[in-house]
Each structure stands twice: as C-alpha cells, then as structure tokens.
Design an enzyme around this catalytic site. Structure first.
Site, PDB file in Angstrom:
ATOM      1  N   ARG A  50      -6.491  -5.455   8.119  1.00  0.00           N
ATOM      2  CA  ARG A  50      -6.368  -5.611   6.674  1.00  0.00           C
ATOM      3  C   ARG A  50      -7.469  -6.528   6.158  1.00  0.00           C
ATOM      4  O   ARG A  50      -8.078  -7.292   6.910  1.00  0.00           O
ATOM      5  CB  ARG A  50      -4.995  -6.198   6.315  1.00  0.00           C
ATOM      6  N   ASP A  61      -8.357  -1.697  -5.946  1.00  0.00           N
ATOM      7  CA  ASP A  61      -7.174  -1.197  -5.246  1.00  0.00           C
ATOM      8  C   ASP A  61      -5.883  -1.692  -5.898  1.00  0.00           C
ATOM      9  O   ASP A  61      -5.872  -2.607  -6.713  1.00  0.00           O
ATOM     10  CB  ASP A  61      -7.234  -1.657  -3.793  1.00  0.00           C
ATOM     11  N   GLU A 105       0.112  -1.060  -8.336  1.00  0.00           N
ATOM     12  CA  GLU A 105       1.441  -0.445  -8.389  1.00  0.00           C
ATOM     13  C   GLU A 105       2.571  -1.420  -8.064  1.00  0.00           C
ATOM     14  O   GLU A 105       3.738  -1.056  -8.131  1.00  0.00           O
ATOM     15  CB  GLU A 105       1.551   0.710  -7.376  1.00  0.00           C
ATOM     16  N   ARG A 145      -6.845   4.035  -7.395  1.00  0.00           N
ATOM     17  CA  ARG A 145      -5.828   5.012  -7.025  1.00  0.00           C
ATOM     18  C   ARG A 145      -4.624   4.914  -7.964  1.00  0.00           C
ATOM     19  O   ARG A 145      -3.925   5.894  -8.190  1.00  0.00           O
ATOM     20  CB  ARG A 145      -5.363   4.796  -5.581  1.00  0.00           C
ATOM     21  N   ASP A 160      -4.099   6.949   0.013  1.00  0.00           N
ATOM     22  CA  ASP A 160      -4.088   6.776   1.469  1.00  0.00           C
ATOM     23  C   ASP A 160      -3.457   7.973   2.177  1.00  0.00           C
ATOM     24  O   ASP A 160      -2.317   7.901   2.648  1.00  0.00           O
ATOM     25  CB  ASP A 160      -3.311   5.508   1.839  1.00  0.00           C
ATOM     26  N   HIS A 207     -14.417   6.663   4.895  1.00  0.00           N
ATOM     27  CA  HIS A 207     -13.558   5.497   5.116  1.00  0.00           C
ATOM     28  C   HIS A 207     -13.254   5.425   6.605  1.00  0.00           C
ATOM     29  O   HIS A 207     -13.044   6.451   7.256  1.00  0.00           O
ATOM     30  CB  HIS A 207     -12.264   5.636   4.316  1.00  0.00           C
TER      31      HIS A 207
END
Length: 669
Positions: free
Chosen positions: A283, A392, A395, A442, A459, A524
């Site tokens: 991460r 990114d 949400e 996204r 993703d 990616h």
C-alpha cells in the site's frame, strides 16, 4: 414549459412534451411515502445499508391546487407534486415521512440505461440499483468462492450494483431521460416492467427531464447539464503511461520500455510519497508530501522529473483525500481544523483503511479545500513538476461524522466525490494547468463531470470473470459515457490479486489489446506486484505492450477528433452500438464491444482461451478489418481473434480511413 399535468382515464398524467412520464390512478398510485428506520454499517469503504420503513401511505385520491397536484389520503394532503420549469418536485407533507417512492411510466419492453458507471450491466431493465458511492467489492458475484471469502472478510465481496460512481440518472428507448437532482441515498428500481421506480431517502425529491429525437441528442443534453470535460492534453493521448512503483529503480525499468520501442508519454509512480506493507499487499503511505519518505524512495525527484520532461515524458503521482495518523501532514491538518470530527467530541474521526488509520479531510470547509488544493496538490506536487495523478478514493465518507458546514453526512456522502473533484480541478486552475496536467478518478456522482477530466474504472480483478474482470471496464466506460463522461480508461493488466488469483500472460496480452483503444492507455502493477507478472517481466510481454502502445499513439489524431466531438456535442469517445444505430433494438443490450467514435468498432476478447468471437457489425456496412483489410457487410460474423489480432473494424469511407489503414503496419513494426 414542456412539463404539464393532464387528465387521463381514472386519474391524471404528467407529460413532458409528447411523453407520458408519470401516470396516477386509484388502482396504481404514482407516489408512496413512509417513515424510514435506517441501519448503516461501513467497514473499509464497504457499506451495508438496511431500512425498516413504517407507516406506508399510498395516496389514491387527488386534486389540483393551482398549478400543483395534491395526492390525498383519507381526504387530507399527503404528497404535493409541484412543477419547477422542466422539473418535478415531490414533497412528502406528513410529519416524519422521509421515504418517497415515485413510479414513472414505463412502456412495454422499454430499454433502460444509465445509473452512472455500472460495471456489470449496461441495460438496467429487470434489476434494482442502489445509488451509493462505495467500494465496488472483490468478485462482485455472490455465486463465486472469491466473493464469499471477501464478504466474510469485511463485507468486501460486493454485488452487481456496487459502484465507485453511481448516479441517479436513467435513459430509456423512448429517448427520454430522468435525473434525480438529490445527493441522498436512492434506488433505481426497474424490476417492475410497468414502472420505472425511484426510491429516495428524504422528504423532498426533485426530478429533471430530458427528451430528444434520438440517443445522441439525449446524451448531449445530459453532458451539457452536468458539465463537459476539457479536451485531453496531447501528451496523454500520444503514447502510453507506464505505471511502475519500485522506487528509484522505476526509472531504470522505464528504459526497458523505451528500448523495446514503446511509445511512452508518461511514467506513473504512485509510490512517490512512500509505501507500507499490509496483508492486502503493498500500500502507499498516505502522506502526500515530498518529505523524508519520498526522498528515500525517489531521491532528487524534482531533477528526475525535469530530465524526463526534457525527453517529452511526463511524471504522474498519486493522492487521496485522507491523511495517515503517522504521517507528517496529519498534525498540521489537525491543528488547523482540516479534519472531519466525531459527533460526540472534538476529536478527529479516524477511519481504518486496512491496518492503518486516517483522518478524513473535511471538504465542506472552504479553508480546507483551499489548503489541500494549494499546499498539497499545488506546492507538494504541481510545483515540483508532477503533471498528473490518480485522485483516488472519495467513497469513504462515514455517515456518523461531524462536518464543518453542519450538513447531514448521509446527504454529504454521495456529494463527497464531487467535492474531491472540485479540489483537484482548483489545484490545476491555480497553476494554469487545466487542460495540460491531468488527474483521473474512480469515484463520482452527479456533477463530477464538470471537474474530473478523466475516469478510470477502478480495481478490477486480474482475471476474465464476468462481474469483476477485464470485460467490466467496457461496461463501465459505456454506461458512464451515457451520463456525460467523455473519457474513461482502466488499469492495463488489472489490479486486485487476492487468494491466489494472479495475472496470466494471456490476460496481460488481452488487456493491452483493449487499452490501446481507449483515450488513455496506462498500466498498473497491481496490489501485489511481487506475486504477479509485469509488462517488463518477460521479453514477450514487453514487446506486446510496446506494439499496442504504438497503435494507441498512432490513433492520437482520431482521439483528438473525438475530443472535439466531446466538447461540441457531448459524445463520449467509447460508445454503445445503439448510440449510432438506435433503430436496431438488438443492439440495446450489447456491452462486450463498442464504437470508438463513429468510425471504429472494437470487439475485444474478454474470455479466457478464446481465439474467435461473434462480432456485430451494425448498419449495412461495409466494415473493413483493420489487420487483414477484408471488407464485411453489416450483420453478425464469426471473426478469428488469436492473441495479437483482436477484432477491430473501420468504416472505409471515414475521413480517417488512411490512418486506420496504417494500423497493421504500426502494430507489426
């Protein structure tokens, strides 16, 4: 005014121009209201939302009240239908009633699309779609073992309707569109063939209507309503963006792509600010600064970026609207009041993002928006030469935070991606970089179109599965394009690798074939780069990426033409077949191939082990096969599709036919 009430047999109708959009009668009330009793749980961006409504009222009587229409229960007003220009406002008039279900008229066999970015189904008829931005889930198919495992691990499996970018807007084959102009939780329910139902959690719902002679005009109207994106910069469409995240060695690895003959427009290093290892995989360290961690991983980054720019290669990075508690920016943000707070205290509300906690930056506060846009995206990124980034998340806003503007987080949740997009756009504008630097998102909701220049599909799993694999990026691009998003792309190679699910060479090759025919081509390394193949893992994969990057770059003049169409007419680059051939109902459900503009047809291979596929060539033709030069008439054809030769066709009478005709040579150069 196009919107008007009129009498009908046993009730009344609401008409929009020549269209009946709502019909009320004693036997079939148009609106139902109730009192909600919600239960909302969130774990790492995955939500479980339940409701136990009570006191349901389905008023059957009606009477006019001036220009309004009142729906009566036991002789007393329960619902008011009010016209506001070309919008309908539905008010629940009973105290405590905060659930509204509105039944819009549906014709037999009426096709329905929209819902924002839907990954599983382009055609929505027959299903329900909750409209709530969230993690989409892993697997997204309740019949699979992977989804069952992920559901047991934090509600993370998802379902067909879970989406980073939902939107309460739908279009129908009557070339009519309806938009719910509210941010709260809602459900688009098309399970009843006699009605298009919209459930809304609130005491007032506002619906906007659009109508035209055909689908292109409807899409253009929606694009104008929500805001059109600036044209993509030349550099972004003129080659591939290579995604690498191995620290300073990323620059050395980039040279392998250059030496292989790839057309390179950018290097994307999402790990520019540092990394942390978790059980999910590698991460990023959520502290968006060129400080010690960044310097350790990418020494002298500013000079490195300048050297790339001198070669015509841009450098891209990563940011999101959260700050890790163990980062350097957290204490500054806390001291200056930039975080959302707990409801029961003045402590920062912390969210578990998977083995590390973060504060949520409060974008309802103007000073915070300015700080993030200038201090982080401006000074830390744009000012050192970074020309783009993945913006990114967006949400994750919990529903029990305290916001600076006092708004209800249940209402603010879906608005959050739009605020996040505004902050990113503000940063570009502050440096005069709008239309040159490029961020991609996204997460989204109604209105994100006006600020976000490029979507990415989120993703996907690194596989061919129906609901979370390579094919979902086509459905996502087509559905999002219908509600005003001109440009979409995906993680070439996929992202999510869990429980032994890893990339295959075939998947990597097929994803290149798909990514070349999107406005932006970007690779990616995924969440577990060490466990998976990369495009520089083998000479064969490197050559594959290089070939298709050249095709992508070769099409730049055509993509520039599509950008002009997007700005002038609101048309997306990637289009469902019915957008140009609306008289053929057989095209209404096609979601595994698409028109790239009006003149190219792309039918990617999105099934494992397949070397031929059915291809629908709409209209009367002819369509010319890009790789063989053979002409085909309109209709359904079985087309050979070995790896390296996906079915792609063009119109021989296109103004771009000479450009298309050179693709085979470019591919094999």
């Amino acid at each position: 005014m196009n919107l008007r009430f009129s009498d009908s047999k046993g009730g009344f109708e609401l008409r929009f121009g020549a269209h009946v959009v709502l019909r009320h009668s004693v036997q079939c009330p148009s609106v139902v209201i109730a009192k909600g009793d919600p239960q909302v749980a969130m774990y790492r961006g995955n939500f479980r939302i339940d409701d136990a409504p009570s006191g349901r009222i389905a008023p059957t009587e009606w009477r006019a009240d001036g220009a309004d229409m009142l729906l009566l229960d036991a002789g007393e007003p329960a619902v008011r239908l009010r016209l506001d220009g070309d919008a309908l406002v539905v008010d629940a008039l009973r105290g405590g009633y905060d659930r509204i279900t509105t039944r819009f008229h549906a014709e037999p066999d009426e096709a329905v699309w929209g819902g924002g970015e839907q990954m599983s189904y382009l055609m929505l008829a027959g299903r329900r779609f909750p409209i709530w931005t969230s993690e989409p889930g892993v697997g997204r198919d309740k019949s699979t073992e992977l989804t069952r495992i992920m559901d047991a691990d934090g509600m993370a499996g998802g379902d067909y309707w879970n989406s980073n970018y939902p939107q309460p807007t739908f279009l129908t084959s009557r070339w009519l569109a309806v938009h719910l102009d509210n941010f709260g939780y809602s459900v688009l329910d098309f399970s009843d063939p006699a009605a298009h139902c919209v459930d809304y959690w609130g005491a007032q719902a506002r619906f906007e209507f659009f109508a035209a002679e055909g689908p292109r005009e409807i899409v253009g109207q929606l694009s104008a309503r929500f805001g059109r994106q600036p044209a993509l910069p030349d550099w972004a469409i003129g080659g591939a963006i290579v995604g690498l995240k191995s620290g300073t060695s990323s620059f050395d690895r980039l040279e392998r792509f250059v030496d292989a003959g790839a057309a390179i427009s950018g290097l994307w290093c999402e790990d520019w600010a540092g990394i942390r290892e978790t059980s999910f995989g590698r991460r990023l360290f959520w502290d968006w600064t060129g400080g010690a961690r960044s310097e350790q991983r990418y020494p002298d980054l500013r000079a490195r970026i300048a050297a790339l720019n001198a070669r015509g290669i841009r450098f891209l990075a990563y940011a999101n609207p959260y700050l890790a508690v163990d980062g350097t920016l957290y204490e500054q943000a806390k001291a200056e009041g930039h975080f959302c707070l707990r409801q029961d205290s003045d402590e920062v509300y912390l969210v578990d993002f998977g083995e590390f906690d973060c504060g949520v930056v409060d974008f309802t506060r103007p000073e915070t928006r300015d700080w993030f846009a200038d201090h982080i995206l401006g000074r830390e990124m744009l000012d050192i030469g970074i020309d783009g980034w993945m913006a990114d998340f967006g949400e994750y806003l919990p529903t029990d935070v305290r916001l600076a503007d006092g708004s209800d987080p249940m209402e603010a949740h879906n608005r959050w991606p739009v605020l996040w997009a505004e902050v990113n756009a503000q940063a570009l504008a502050s440096r005069g970089k709008t239309g040159d630097a490029l961020f991609f998102m996204r997460a989204g909701f109604s209105g994100v179109q006006a600020h976000c220049p490029l979507l990415w599909a989120g993703d996907q799993c690194v596989d061919f599965t129906r609901h979370d694999g390579i094919g979902t990026v086509i459905t996502g691009a087509l559905s999002a394009g219908l509600v005003g998003n001109a440009y979409s792309h995906s993680d070439c190679g996929g992202y999510t690798s869990l429980h032994g699910n890893v990339r295959t060479e075939e998947l990597m090759q097929r994803w290149c074939e798909l990514a070349a025919f999107a406005p932006v081509m970007r690779s990616h390394e995924g969440n577990r780069p060490d466990d998976n193949l990369q495009y520089d893992s083998t000479p064969e994969l490197l050559a594959c990426f290089a070939r298709w990057s050249r095709v992508h770059a070769h099409l730049a003049p055509y993509v520039r033409h599509l950008s002009h169409e997007a700005q002038d007419k609101g048309l997306p680059a990637q289009r469902p077949l019915f957008l140009h051939y609306p008289d053929n109902r057989g095209l209404f459900t096609v979601q595994d191939q698409y028109l790239y503009g009006a003149d190219l047809l792309v039918a990617p291979v999105i099934e494992q082990g397949v070397e031929a596929r059915h291809v629908i060539l709409p209209g009367e033709g002819p369509w010319r096969h890009c790789w063989t030069g053979e002409d085909f008439a309109g209709g359904i054809h079985d087309i050979p599709a070995p790896v390296g030769m996906p079915p792609v066709f063009y119109r021989p009478d296109s103004a771009f036919a000479p450009l298309f005709g050179e693709m085979a040579e470019v591919l094999n150069r």
